[in-house]
Design an enzyme around this catalytic site. Sequence first.
Site, PDB file in Angstrom:
ATOM      1  N   LYS A 124       0.838  -1.209   0.000  1.00 45.78           N
ATOM      2  CA  LYS A 124       0.000   0.000   0.000  1.00 45.78           C
ATOM      3  C   LYS A 124       0.866   1.250   0.000  1.00 45.78           C
ATOM      4  O   LYS A 124       2.077   1.193   0.277  1.00 45.78           O
ATOM      5  CB  LYS A 124      -0.927  -0.004   1.213  1.00 45.78           C
ATOM      6  CG  LYS A 124      -0.203   0.040   2.561  1.00 45.78           C
ATOM      7  CD  LYS A 124      -1.176  -0.033   3.712  1.00 45.78           C
ATOM      8  CE  LYS A 124      -0.445   0.010   5.056  1.00 45.78           C
ATOM      9  NZ  LYS A 124      -1.375  -0.013   6.199  1.00 45.78           N
ATOM     10  N   TYR A 137      13.458  32.137   7.370  1.00 49.19           N
ATOM     11  CA  TYR A 137      12.254  32.835   7.806  1.00 49.19           C
ATOM     12  C   TYR A 137      12.237  33.031   9.326  1.00 49.19           C
ATOM     13  O   TYR A 137      12.485  32.096  10.088  1.00 49.19           O
ATOM     14  CB  TYR A 137      11.014  32.043   7.406  1.00 49.19           C
ATOM     15  CG  TYR A 137      10.704  32.103   5.933  1.00 49.19           C
ATOM     16  CD1 TYR A 137      10.462  33.313   5.291  1.00 49.19           C
ATOM     17  CD2 TYR A 137      10.641  30.928   5.191  1.00 49.19           C
ATOM     18  CE1 TYR A 137      10.180  33.355   3.941  1.00 49.19           C
ATOM     19  CE2 TYR A 137      10.352  30.955   3.835  1.00 49.19           C
ATOM     20  CZ  TYR A 137      10.124  32.175   3.208  1.00 49.19           C
ATOM     21  OH  TYR A 137       9.845  32.215   1.873  1.00 49.19           O
TER      22      TYR A 137
END
Length: 381
Positions: free
Chosen positions: A49, A275
């Site tokens: 999966k 930032y």
Amino acid sequence: MKAPTIHPRRPRNATGVQEPTLEIDLAAVAANTRRFVRQAHGEVMAVVKADGFGHGLHAVARTALAGGATWLGATSIAEALAVRGTGVEAPVLSWLNPVEADVTTACRHRIDLAVPSGRHLAAVVEAAARAGYRARVHLQLDTGMARDGAAPEEWPDLVRTARRAESAGHITVVGVMGHLARAAEPGHPANTTGLRAMLRGVETAGQAGLRPSTRHLAATAATLTDPDTHLDLVRIGAGLVGIDPSGSTRLRSALRLTAPVVQVRRVPAETGVGYGHTHVTDRATNLALLPIGYADGLRRDTSEGARVLVAGRRCPVAGVISMDQVVVDLGDDPVEPGTEAVVFGPGDDGEPTVDDWAHWAGTIPHEIVTGIGHRIRRSIR
């Protein structure tokens, strides 16, 4: 520890341009599969999966089958169809679908279906009867997670209804399945409770006249730590790619994530980086810029504490991880642009591992390996 392997300049694509690259080691997947095949008391289902846990659905499926797995597992019917699209003939199970799922297509492609409720069973029977198929189903019992599977009080009704549908020729009950909530904690009482619930569920199914050939409960952690839970089949997903949720076994990691240094600059002490200037240099230092960020799967909340390997040295991330960029503090030893930085790998050369990044993010390795973005180039070897 052996001397680290340093790759100062390594082209990454056909044009010679360096770019962030996720290297997938199928030899590690093969070795891990063979280990589980040796350890399991019954058969092994390779769970592929989420694009084979981020390692490539087709490649992992083929490798696992070659390594001795005899089943493949996926989540949705769509995933199972992609598995079947590899051309494999092994049984494929899909275990999480809405009531209105495309049962007809699943039957046409010989995909087994988990059935967790009476409504799901009714939908499967109706679609199979309408299309003239005999659906292969695994009745799914909630063995202690309050998540997927029929609740214990609903189970007797479900197995009796399934027996009637089987007698009518609409389904074959191939298996009974459950899942353990705390298998990553070997010896936890919940695992014993879950196993007992599973065995009671199988007994109730037998009393209803069902004779499922495949009982499966254990995933990777239980397969490694609790032989009593192996039953007829074990489901191995994370373990294929080197993740042991129980922490009891060293498996082979199958991923190596690298990025080239694109810029290096010398900065003085008290330079704010990135930032918000969440990091301010405490000395003159060299900063390297890598073209990879949280859009590529590096968790922004790992900005504090994370490290990458550059020229054989673990160097700290400086400042907040941006969408596309990471700044790394090289200290007094600059490198040339184009030098390879190893974000994570097996750890053999001192580089951080997936487990390290999971620890820094306060999460599990599964989230790290399945979160690597699609713009990162894949290199399968």
